[in-house]
Scaffold this motif. Sequence first.
Motif, PDB file in Angstrom:
ATOM      1  N   LYS A  85      50.284  63.136   1.220  1.00 30.63           N
ATOM      2  CA  LYS A  85      49.395  62.670  -0.043  1.00 30.63           C
ATOM      3  C   LYS A  85      48.961  64.057  -0.785  1.00 30.63           C
ATOM      4  O   LYS A  85      49.409  64.183  -1.932  1.00 30.63           O
ATOM      5  N   THR A  86      48.030  64.498  -0.104  1.00 27.80           N
ATOM      6  CA  THR A  86      47.550  65.459  -0.607  1.00 27.80           C
ATOM      7  C   THR A  86      48.369  66.750  -1.158  1.00 27.80           C
ATOM      8  O   THR A  86      48.188  67.020  -2.134  1.00 27.80           O
ATOM      9  N   THR A  87      49.319  67.048  -0.032  1.00 22.29           N
ATOM     10  CA  THR A  87      50.308  68.137  -0.130  1.00 22.29           C
ATOM     11  C   THR A  87      51.084  67.663  -1.445  1.00 22.29           C
ATOM     12  O   THR A  87      51.406  68.468  -2.444  1.00 22.29           O
ATOM     13  N   TYR A 145      36.751  59.564   2.474  1.00 24.76           N
ATOM     14  CA  TYR A 145      36.372  58.945   3.601  1.00 24.76           C
ATOM     15  C   TYR A 145      36.429  60.108   4.792  1.00 24.76           C
ATOM     16  O   TYR A 145      35.751  60.029   5.635  1.00 24.76           O
ATOM     17  N   ARG A 146      37.597  60.634   4.798  1.00 19.76           N
ATOM     18  CA  ARG A 146      38.032  61.540   5.884  1.00 19.76           C
ATOM     19  C   ARG A 146      37.138  62.994   5.788  1.00 19.76           C
ATOM     20  O   ARG A 146      37.153  63.498   4.791  1.00 19.76           O
ATOM     21  N   ALA A 147      36.521  63.253   7.018  1.00 22.30           N
ATOM     22  CA  ALA A 147      35.921  64.497   7.101  1.00 22.30           C
ATOM     23  C   ALA A 147      36.814  65.733   6.839  1.00 22.30           C
ATOM     24  O   ALA A 147      37.855  65.599   7.346  1.00 22.30           O
ATOM     25  N   GLU A 182      37.650  69.952   1.663  1.00 29.01           N
ATOM     26  CA  GLU A 182      38.089  71.517   2.065  1.00 29.01           C
ATOM     27  C   GLU A 182      39.463  71.466   1.799  1.00 29.01           C
ATOM     28  O   GLU A 182      40.111  72.418   1.222  1.00 29.01           O
ATOM     29  N   GLN A 183      40.327  70.375   2.383  1.00 28.60           N
ATOM     30  CA  GLN A 183      41.846  70.560   2.221  1.00 28.60           C
ATOM     31  C   GLN A 183      42.153  70.546   1.025  1.00 28.60           C
ATOM     32  O   GLN A 183      43.166  71.492   0.591  1.00 28.60           O
ATOM     33  N   ILE A 184      41.909  69.596   0.093  1.00 29.72           N
ATOM     34  CA  ILE A 184      42.349  69.664  -1.299  1.00 29.72           C
ATOM     35  C   ILE A 184      41.975  70.718  -2.020  1.00 29.72           C
ATOM     36  O   ILE A 184      42.558  71.370  -2.611  1.00 29.72           O
ATOM     37  N   GLY A 231      44.863  61.722  -8.799  1.00 25.50           N
ATOM     38  CA  GLY A 231      43.885  61.235  -8.055  1.00 25.50           C
ATOM     39  C   GLY A 231      44.327  60.870  -6.533  1.00 25.50           C
ATOM     40  O   GLY A 231      45.374  60.284  -6.165  1.00 25.50           O
ATOM     41  N   ASP A 232      43.676  61.629  -5.436  1.00 25.23           N
ATOM     42  CA  ASP A 232      43.934  61.563  -4.023  1.00 25.23           C
ATOM     43  C   ASP A 232      43.227  60.203  -3.598  1.00 25.23           C
ATOM     44  O   ASP A 232      42.050  59.797  -4.078  1.00 25.23           O
ATOM     45  N   THR A 233      43.643  59.471  -2.442  1.00 25.73           N
ATOM     46  CA  THR A 233      42.633  58.623  -1.855  1.00 25.73           C
ATOM     47  C   THR A 233      42.961  58.720  -0.511  1.00 25.73           C
ATOM     48  O   THR A 233      44.004  59.622  -0.031  1.00 25.73           O
TER      49      THR A 233
END
Length: 355
Positions: A170-172, A196-198, A202-204, A245-247
Amino acid sequence: MFDGLKDKLGSFREDVEEEVEEKEAEAAAEAEAADDEESSTPAAAPDHESSDEEDDDGGPGRLRQAAAFATGRVIIEEEDLEEPLWSLEMALLESDVEMSVAEEILDSVREQLIGESRKQVDTTAELVEDALHDALVDVISVGQFDFEQRIAEADKPVTIVFTGVNGVGKTTSIAKMSEWLGERGYSSVLANGDTYRAGASEQITEHAENVGRKVIAHEQGGDPAAVIYDGVEYAEANDVDVVLGDTAGRLHTSNDLMTQLEKIHRVVDPEMTLFVDEAVAGQDAVERAKEFDDAAEIDGTVLTKADADSSGGAAISIAHVTGKPVLFLGTGQGYGDLQEFDPEALVAELLADEE
Ligand SMILES: Nc1nc2c(ncn2[C@@H]2O[C@H](COP(=O)(O)OP(=O)(O)OP(=O)(O)O)[C@@H](O)[C@H]2O)c(=O)[nH]1
Ligand SMILES: [Mg+2]
């Protein structure tokens, strides 16, 4: 991409060709035998008028075949297709094509090929290719719409929300989509609805930096709808065309998904919700697409990791099963590796002759 499926479709073409060649040889032998008979026993007391229906010497099929052969054509009959179609069905199922979709393809191919000599026939290979082409395009292109045109025509900013299970891309895909839009003259901002995810933020953010976009993010544990809302506000204030929008990756079975997507809908009313899954997941991806669509209506699918998928089953089945189109294929890990899904081009590639 989809090489396994491509090989299997090629085998079907060869199977039918073989059957037809055999039939041609038989028809040729028969025509010769009939010639011989005619010249050796002239005027064999025609006490009844011979017609296709009354012919019991080998049946009407043989006469028709012989006649067809005389005109340079061979009629393809149901029995000729039995074995090739059975093999094709096995091949499609092995390739993770969903059962109802495989059946639809078989019915369509059968219908198009049987009795085919009545039309002006080219080679058997061309016939089979046309039948496969039409059958595949029909199931693959369900629900297709012009994504770019929809972006162009929608009120700005256009909000697109991405949903799907963990780790599918998703994020990629959001970062890739941002590139894709940029190439077409649309600016975009990324909103990190994965609170939600730690590490999600940072990743996005890293992806956004790589493609030179702004990220809107809140604290971990915050409200995803609020983040996307802030993304929309930012876009309005800065004249940005699209909010991506990411989820958080979550299971379609989770009640949370419904609640969260419903809230996002209430708060920002996105133009589209795109379901993301990986082509390599095959039938599982098809199942999930259906369940996500049932739980929270999707507008289309982004199928990632197509570069690593040889079966093609998900790409072939998802649109037909959900009634919503596959819109993009992820074809690698680079930001440029997002292709708009083009059913005609995909089928052309699947049916292209081996080099
Ligand atoms: N080969 C290939 N890898 C991909 C593709 N798209 C994504 N990936 C990889 O898949 C992995 C997961 O991608 P993410 O974008 O983090 O997936 P996600 O759905 O956001 O994951 P969560 O946020 O954990 O739910 C990464 O290593 C990506 O590089 C693709 O089209 N092809
Ligand atoms: Mg993610």
